[in-house]
Design an enzyme around this catalytic site. Structure first.
Site, mmCIF file in Angstrom:
data_model
loop_
_atom_site.group_PDB
_atom_site.id
_atom_site.type_symbol
_atom_site.label_atom_id
_atom_site.label_comp_id
_atom_site.label_asym_id
_atom_site.label_seq_id
_atom_site.Cartn_x
_atom_site.Cartn_y
_atom_site.Cartn_z
ATOM 1 N N GLY A 10 -4.136 10.517 11.479
ATOM 2 C CA GLY A 10 -3.168 10.059 10.479
ATOM 3 C C GLY A 10 -2.074 11.083 10.253
ATOM 4 N N ASP A 51 -4.164 3.734 18.974
ATOM 5 C CA ASP A 51 -4.912 3.087 17.899
ATOM 6 C C ASP A 51 -6.289 3.724 17.785
ATOM 7 O OD1 ASP A 51 -6.060 1.486 16.031
ATOM 8 O OD2 ASP A 51 -5.643 -0.412 17.059
ATOM 9 N N TYR A 142 -11.523 -0.931 1.106
ATOM 10 C CA TYR A 142 -11.155 0.489 1.121
ATOM 11 C C TYR A 142 -12.241 1.343 0.449
ATOM 12 C CZ TYR A 142 -7.879 4.454 0.610
ATOM 13 O OH TYR A 142 -7.244 5.670 0.674
ATOM 14 N N ALA A 143 -12.720 0.890 -0.702
ATOM 15 C CA ALA A 143 -13.767 1.635 -1.409
ATOM 16 C C ALA A 143 -15.036 1.729 -0.565
ATOM 17 C CB ALA A 143 -14.071 0.965 -2.754
ATOM 18 N N THR A 144 -15.387 0.627 0.081
ATOM 19 C CA THR A 144 -16.567 0.621 0.949
ATOM 20 C C THR A 144 -16.420 1.659 2.059
ATOM 21 O OG1 THR A 144 -16.986 -1.720 0.511
ATOM 22 C CG2 THR A 144 -17.935 -0.813 2.522
#
Lengths: 232, 183
Positions: A10, A51, A142-144
């Site tokens: 990232g 990717d 996202y939280a998972t």
């Protein structure tokens, strides 16, 4: 390998690019990865575009770092993506795409980098989680994924501690980046320190956790949220 | 609980992965729309000297998608967001605190913690409750598969709790988790 080598995923994003800049300033050689990232042609900085969610990317990234710099001493799992929706409206594709990039790509890359981190003798894995691990309305995917990073970190810390490897997560709260700048003023009012976080806040913590001297700090999750996680 | 285990009220029961022997007997009412119990057993099967991280990633991906789908379909059955539901997820306590020998199970368990917290936030305005019970859900060699009456009692209570009881994590560990950081 005399220079410490960091791989940062990232690396083209707001937080990732700040981490790369900080580690370069600290003297690291850095391989930065992102879906699209320019190669600046600097001596201690290489890039890998592609990717990360593709299963084969982990081996490619590790090979790139080792061939460019001779090894890997620090892995920073920073790549992430958001696809918010409340659970009843979240498509299976939105769930899967977020988990694949934020979590399972990090698992694959960490596994591929482990032999090199062990060889280094003071390997470091720093994964960028999120305050969302405390619960995040509309972000069950996202939280998972970020919660899963905590599980990976805890297990790695216990399993790899005898080999000199530490593993930690950083859980940023609101960080002002080009993507979130329009929310910064309004959000800052709700944060105890009365400002939004900046990418350098996260990069400083990565620098600290990545250092060889930080070998007694492992399995932890460091909240960088201006105190927001203390509020109801 | 090796025989069919009776909860006080009819409950939709979904098993993900392979739970230990004592946890396979919960009755399942497939038509139930108000109470859901999700039991997360050994989901990744990564126990071994050196995990195959690529397999751990693939299996983790599949298992989390399965859990999310079960929850999504339950709260939005037939397209409508239902109200006043009670959801309990049962996951492994040792895994959630970090298991050096089974990283995949730890990843899944910690992911479930964050998922439960998030769903508790999302569903509380509907009066629905989502809670997590952490106990021994994974078979470990040498560990007894004795019935755990406390586990049954706790699950049963949470499936009938008031609206204020949501977003909680209950460790059924005889205090063995104390002194360790919880996720």
């Amino acid at each position: 390998m005399s220079t410490r080598v960091a791989v940062v995923t990232g690396a083209a994003g707001g937080i990732g690019s700040s981490i790369v800049a900080r580690l370069l300033a600290d003297g690291y050689a850095v391989l930065g990865t992102d879906l699209r990232i320019d190669d600046p042609g600097r001596e201690r900085l290489r890039t890998w575009s592609g990717d990360l969610a593709d299963a084969g990317s982990a081996a490619e990234i590790v090979d790139s770092a080792v061939s460019a710099f001779g090894g890997i001493s620090v892995l920073v799992n920073c790549a992430g993506v958001l696809r918010d929706a409340r659970i009843e409206r979240m498509t299976p594709e939105d769930f899967a795409s977020v988990v694949r990039l934020n979590l399972t790509a990090a698992i694959r890359l960490t596994g591929a980098a482990l032999p090199h981190l062990r060889r280094c003798g003071s390997g470091r894995v720093v994964s960028i989680a999120s305050r969302a691990v405390l619960g995040s309305f509309g972000s069950s995917n996202y939280a998972t994924a970020k919660g899963g990073l905590l599980g990976m970190t805890r297990s790695l810390a216990l399993a790899e501690g005898p080999r000199g490897i530490t593993a930690n997560t950083i859980a940023p709260g609101f960080i002002e980046t080009p993507m979130t700048r329009h929310l910064a003023d309004r959000t800052a009012e709700t944060i105890p320190v009365r400002r939004a976080g900046v990418p350098e806040d996260v990069a400083r913590a990565v620098s600290f956790l990545a250092a060889p001297e930080a070998g007694y700090l492992t399995g932890q999750n460091l909240m960088i949220c201006g105190g927001r996680s203390l509020q109801p | 609980m090796s025989a069919a285990t009776t909860l006080t009220a009819a409950t939709r029961t979904v098993v993900v992965g392979r739970p230990r022997d004592g946890l396979t007997g919960f009755e399942d009412d497939a038509d139930e729309r108000q109470r859901l119990l999700v039991i997360v057993g050994a989901a990744v099967d990564d126990a071994g000297a050196e995990p195959d991280w690529s397999s751990v990633a693939t299996r983790t991906d599949e298992v989390l998608a399965e859990i999310h789908t079960v929850l999504r379909e339950f709260v939005a059955a037939e397209g409508a967001l239902l109200a006043d539901q009670r959801i309990v997820v049962l996951a492994d306590e040792s895994a959630v605190l970090g298991d050096p020998d089974r990283p995949g199970e730890s990843i899944v368990a910690c992911a479930v913690v964050a998922l439960v917290r998030t769903l508790a936030m999302e569903l509380r305005r509907r009066g629905s409750c989502v809670n997590l019970v952490l106990g021994d859900t994974i078979h470990r060699p040498g560990a007894p598969d004795a019935p755990n009456e406390d586990l049954l009692t706790t699950v049963d209570a949470l499936l009938s709790c008031s609206r204020d009881m949501t977003g909680q994590e209950i460790h059924l560990s005889a205090a063995s988790h104390l002194g360790r950081i919880r996720p």
